[in-house]
Motif scaffolding. Structure first.
Motif, PDB file in Angstrom:
ATOM      1  N   ARG A 177      15.676 -59.627 -41.130  1.00  0.00           N
ATOM      2  CA  ARG A 177      14.608 -60.268 -40.355  1.00  0.00           C
ATOM      3  C   ARG A 177      15.045 -61.631 -39.844  1.00  0.00           C
ATOM      4  O   ARG A 177      14.805 -61.972 -38.691  1.00  0.00           O
ATOM      5  CB  ARG A 177      13.360 -60.438 -41.231  1.00  0.00           C
ATOM      6  CG  ARG A 177      12.595 -59.171 -41.431  1.00  0.00           C
ATOM      7  CD  ARG A 177      11.386 -59.441 -42.289  1.00  0.00           C
ATOM      8  NE  ARG A 177      10.663 -58.217 -42.574  1.00  0.00           N
ATOM      9  CZ  ARG A 177       9.781 -58.089 -43.535  1.00  0.00           C
ATOM     10  NH1 ARG A 177       9.491 -59.115 -44.318  1.00  0.00           N
ATOM     11  NH2 ARG A 177       9.161 -56.941 -43.729  1.00  0.00           N
ATOM     12  N   ALA A 178      15.660 -62.420 -40.704  1.00  0.00           N
ATOM     13  CA  ALA A 178      16.085 -63.763 -40.303  1.00  0.00           C
ATOM     14  C   ALA A 178      17.117 -63.687 -39.182  1.00  0.00           C
ATOM     15  O   ALA A 178      17.020 -64.421 -38.191  1.00  0.00           O
ATOM     16  CB  ALA A 178      16.641 -64.526 -41.505  1.00  0.00           C
ATOM     17  N   VAL A 179      18.106 -62.812 -39.313  1.00  0.00           N
ATOM     18  CA  VAL A 179      19.140 -62.695 -38.283  1.00  0.00           C
ATOM     19  C   VAL A 179      18.541 -62.183 -36.976  1.00  0.00           C
ATOM     20  O   VAL A 179      18.876 -62.680 -35.889  1.00  0.00           O
ATOM     21  CB  VAL A 179      20.304 -61.793 -38.765  1.00  0.00           C
ATOM     22  CG1 VAL A 179      21.281 -61.505 -37.633  1.00  0.00           C
ATOM     23  CG2 VAL A 179      21.026 -62.437 -39.938  1.00  0.00           C
ATOM     24  N   THR A 180      17.628 -61.227 -37.054  1.00  0.00           N
ATOM     25  CA  THR A 180      16.978 -60.714 -35.845  1.00  0.00           C
ATOM     26  C   THR A 180      16.189 -61.812 -35.155  1.00  0.00           C
ATOM     27  O   THR A 180      16.244 -61.956 -33.925  1.00  0.00           O
ATOM     28  CB  THR A 180      16.059 -59.527 -36.194  1.00  0.00           C
ATOM     29  OG1 THR A 180      16.842 -58.495 -36.785  1.00  0.00           O
ATOM     30  CG2 THR A 180      15.358 -58.993 -34.959  1.00  0.00           C
ATOM     31  N   ARG A 181      15.470 -62.603 -35.917  1.00  0.00           N
ATOM     32  CA  ARG A 181      14.695 -63.704 -35.324  1.00  0.00           C
ATOM     33  C   ARG A 181      15.620 -64.741 -34.694  1.00  0.00           C
ATOM     34  O   ARG A 181      15.318 -65.274 -33.621  1.00  0.00           O
ATOM     35  CB  ARG A 181      13.817 -64.343 -36.384  1.00  0.00           C
ATOM     36  CG  ARG A 181      12.658 -63.445 -36.768  1.00  0.00           C
ATOM     37  CD  ARG A 181      11.858 -64.045 -37.886  1.00  0.00           C
ATOM     38  NE  ARG A 181      10.757 -63.157 -38.233  1.00  0.00           N
ATOM     39  CZ  ARG A 181      10.165 -63.164 -39.401  1.00  0.00           C
ATOM     40  NH1 ARG A 181      10.547 -64.013 -40.352  1.00  0.00           N
ATOM     41  NH2 ARG A 181       9.174 -62.340 -39.644  1.00  0.00           N
ATOM     42  N   ILE A 182      16.723 -65.027 -35.343  1.00  0.00           N
ATOM     43  CA  ILE A 182      17.685 -65.978 -34.765  1.00  0.00           C
ATOM     44  C   ILE A 182      18.219 -65.432 -33.447  1.00  0.00           C
ATOM     45  O   ILE A 182      18.309 -66.154 -32.446  1.00  0.00           O
ATOM     46  CB  ILE A 182      18.840 -66.268 -35.744  1.00  0.00           C
ATOM     47  CG1 ILE A 182      18.327 -67.066 -36.946  1.00  0.00           C
ATOM     48  CG2 ILE A 182      19.982 -67.008 -35.047  1.00  0.00           C
ATOM     49  CD1 ILE A 182      19.297 -67.150 -38.106  1.00  0.00           C
ATOM     50  N   MET A 183      18.574 -64.160 -33.428  1.00  0.00           N
ATOM     51  CA  MET A 183      19.099 -63.547 -32.208  1.00  0.00           C
ATOM     52  C   MET A 183      18.061 -63.581 -31.093  1.00  0.00           C
ATOM     53  O   MET A 183      18.375 -63.928 -29.950  1.00  0.00           O
ATOM     54  CB  MET A 183      19.560 -62.116 -32.489  1.00  0.00           C
ATOM     55  CG  MET A 183      20.798 -62.048 -33.356  1.00  0.00           C
ATOM     56  SD  MET A 183      21.216 -60.386 -33.883  1.00  0.00           S
ATOM     57  CE  MET A 183      21.555 -59.586 -32.342  1.00  0.00           C
TER      58      MET A 183
ATOM     59  N   VAL B 155      13.122 -74.339 -32.629  1.00  0.00           N
ATOM     60  CA  VAL B 155      12.894 -75.243 -33.747  1.00  0.00           C
ATOM     61  C   VAL B 155      12.856 -74.479 -35.075  1.00  0.00           C
ATOM     62  O   VAL B 155      13.099 -75.050 -36.133  1.00  0.00           O
ATOM     63  CB  VAL B 155      11.595 -76.058 -33.522  1.00  0.00           C
ATOM     64  CG1 VAL B 155      10.359 -75.187 -33.695  1.00  0.00           C
ATOM     65  CG2 VAL B 155      11.543 -77.261 -34.426  1.00  0.00           C
ATOM     66  N   ARG B 156      12.625 -73.185 -35.016  1.00  0.00           N
ATOM     67  CA  ARG B 156      12.546 -72.371 -36.236  1.00  0.00           C
ATOM     68  C   ARG B 156      13.900 -71.877 -36.719  1.00  0.00           C
ATOM     69  O   ARG B 156      14.023 -71.411 -37.844  1.00  0.00           O
ATOM     70  CB  ARG B 156      11.633 -71.177 -35.999  1.00  0.00           C
ATOM     71  CG  ARG B 156      10.201 -71.559 -35.751  1.00  0.00           C
ATOM     72  CD  ARG B 156       9.362 -70.342 -35.559  1.00  0.00           C
ATOM     73  NE  ARG B 156       7.991 -70.713 -35.254  1.00  0.00           N
ATOM     74  CZ  ARG B 156       7.123 -69.908 -34.723  1.00  0.00           C
ATOM     75  NH1 ARG B 156       7.478 -68.674 -34.410  1.00  0.00           N
ATOM     76  NH2 ARG B 156       5.901 -70.310 -34.488  1.00  0.00           N
ATOM     77  N   ILE B 157      14.904 -71.931 -35.889  1.00  0.00           N
ATOM     78  CA  ILE B 157      16.217 -71.385 -36.238  1.00  0.00           C
ATOM     79  C   ILE B 157      16.771 -71.956 -37.546  1.00  0.00           C
ATOM     80  O   ILE B 157      17.291 -71.198 -38.363  1.00  0.00           O
ATOM     81  CB  ILE B 157      17.211 -71.531 -35.068  1.00  0.00           C
ATOM     82  CG1 ILE B 157      16.816 -70.552 -33.962  1.00  0.00           C
ATOM     83  CG2 ILE B 157      18.641 -71.289 -35.511  1.00  0.00           C
ATOM     84  CD1 ILE B 157      17.684 -70.585 -32.727  1.00  0.00           C
ATOM     85  N   PRO B 158      16.680 -73.261 -37.816  1.00  0.00           N
ATOM     86  CA  PRO B 158      17.211 -73.764 -39.094  1.00  0.00           C
ATOM     87  C   PRO B 158      16.554 -73.113 -40.316  1.00  0.00           C
ATOM     88  O   PRO B 158      17.222 -72.876 -41.319  1.00  0.00           O
ATOM     89  CB  PRO B 158      16.908 -75.267 -39.049  1.00  0.00           C
ATOM     90  CG  PRO B 158      16.769 -75.586 -37.611  1.00  0.00           C
ATOM     91  CD  PRO B 158      16.230 -74.362 -36.953  1.00  0.00           C
TER      92      PRO B 158
ATOM     93  N   GLN C   4      22.321 -80.720 -41.212  1.00  0.00           N
ATOM     94  CA  GLN C   4      21.730 -80.575 -39.885  1.00  0.00           C
ATOM     95  C   GLN C   4      21.874 -79.134 -39.382  1.00  0.00           C
ATOM     96  O   GLN C   4      22.795 -78.414 -39.773  1.00  0.00           O
ATOM     97  CB  GLN C   4      22.411 -81.547 -38.908  1.00  0.00           C
ATOM     98  CG  GLN C   4      22.178 -83.002 -39.245  1.00  0.00           C
ATOM     99  CD  GLN C   4      20.701 -83.367 -39.215  1.00  0.00           C
ATOM    100  OE1 GLN C   4      19.999 -83.053 -38.261  1.00  0.00           O
ATOM    101  NE2 GLN C   4      20.229 -84.020 -40.273  1.00  0.00           N
ATOM    102  N   PRO C   5      20.968 -78.702 -38.482  1.00  0.00           N
ATOM    103  CA  PRO C   5      21.008 -77.325 -37.963  1.00  0.00           C
ATOM    104  C   PRO C   5      22.359 -76.923 -37.363  1.00  0.00           C
ATOM    105  O   PRO C   5      22.840 -75.819 -37.613  1.00  0.00           O
ATOM    106  CB  PRO C   5      19.909 -77.319 -36.897  1.00  0.00           C
ATOM    107  CG  PRO C   5      18.954 -78.371 -37.356  1.00  0.00           C
ATOM    108  CD  PRO C   5      19.798 -79.429 -37.999  1.00  0.00           C
ATOM    109  N   GLU C   6      22.970 -77.809 -36.596  1.00  0.00           N
ATOM    110  CA  GLU C   6      24.264 -77.476 -35.986  1.00  0.00           C
ATOM    111  C   GLU C   6      25.340 -77.275 -37.057  1.00  0.00           C
ATOM    112  O   GLU C   6      26.179 -76.381 -36.953  1.00  0.00           O
ATOM    113  CB  GLU C   6      24.689 -78.579 -35.022  1.00  0.00           C
ATOM    114  CG  GLU C   6      25.938 -78.230 -34.248  1.00  0.00           C
ATOM    115  CD  GLU C   6      26.277 -79.283 -33.211  1.00  0.00           C
ATOM    116  OE1 GLU C   6      27.481 -79.575 -33.079  1.00  0.00           O
ATOM    117  OE2 GLU C   6      25.357 -79.788 -32.554  1.00  0.00           O
ATOM    118  N   GLU C   7      25.282 -78.088 -38.107  1.00  0.00           N
ATOM    119  CA  GLU C   7      26.241 -77.952 -39.202  1.00  0.00           C
ATOM    120  C   GLU C   7      26.021 -76.629 -39.941  1.00  0.00           C
ATOM    121  O   GLU C   7      26.984 -75.940 -40.292  1.00  0.00           O
ATOM    122  CB  GLU C   7      26.103 -79.135 -40.162  1.00  0.00           C
ATOM    123  CG  GLU C   7      27.145 -79.164 -41.248  1.00  0.00           C
ATOM    124  CD  GLU C   7      26.990 -80.352 -42.183  1.00  0.00           C
ATOM    125  OE1 GLU C   7      27.790 -80.422 -43.135  1.00  0.00           O
ATOM    126  OE2 GLU C   7      26.095 -81.194 -41.967  1.00  0.00           O
TER     127      GLU C   7
END
Length: 176
Positions: free
Chosen positions: A121-127, A137-140, A66-69
């Motif tokens: 890119r992934a970390v920047t988008r998460i931030m 919804v895209r964070i996972p 799961q995303p939280e995990e």
């Protein structure tokens, strides 16, 4: 008028980001091998491997994570930022191999640069999505990309040192 100001602001911000990236890469290139190792942040690799393998090697239970995990396994925002910072250092360590094996060092370092770009890119988008409150919804998906990229960078670096400098390899394994 506002469009011109915004365009100028974006241009200045992008230019300063590129300049910062160039300067920090040059600083890392001038570091010794021991200095580079000293700059690495300790990151628990078990969580990264779990999330990366869930993405890279899909199994029947691939939706169980799961995303939280995933967020917790990667150490949250602090862990992601450390992965991004370590990514630059891992690339510098791969470039260091060019001193005694230019051909292989150049190729592996370039592969790692591409992995590092995906990681950043992934970390920047998460931030951005975390702080601005965009579509979370895209964070996972970005978590999978970040973990996979970092995992691949780590594995590429370890394989490079194992085949090219067996004397430095044990210490690298210990630090990573």
């Amino acid at each position: 008028m506002a469009t011109v100001v915004m365009l100028a602001l974006v241009t200045v911000l992008l230019g300063s980001a590129l300049l910062h990236s160039y300067i920090s890469a040059n600083r890392l290139a001038r570091c010794s091998w021991d200095e580079l190792l000293g700059k690495l942040h300790p990151i628990g690799s078990a969580g990264i491997v779990t999330v990366a393998m869930n993405h890279l090697v899909p199994a029947k239970d691939q939706l169980e994570l799961q995303p939280e995990e995933m967020w917790n396994l990667l150490g949250g925002l602090e862990g992601l930022q450390q992965m991004r910072e370590n990514g630059r250092i891992l690339i510098a360590l791969a470039s260091y191999v060019e001193r005694w094996n230019y051909e292989e060092g150049v190729i592996i370092a370039e592969r790692m640069r591409r992995d590092g770009l995906q990681l950043r890119r992934a970390v920047t988008r998460i931030m951005l999505e975390t702080f601005i409150g965009m579509k979370q919804v895209r964070i996972p998906f970005y978590l999978h990309e970040a973990a996979s990229s970092y995992y691949l960078m780590r594995q590429r670096l370890l394989a490079l040192y194992q085949t090219n400098h067996a004397g430095l390899y044990p210490r690298l394994v210990e630090v990573l």
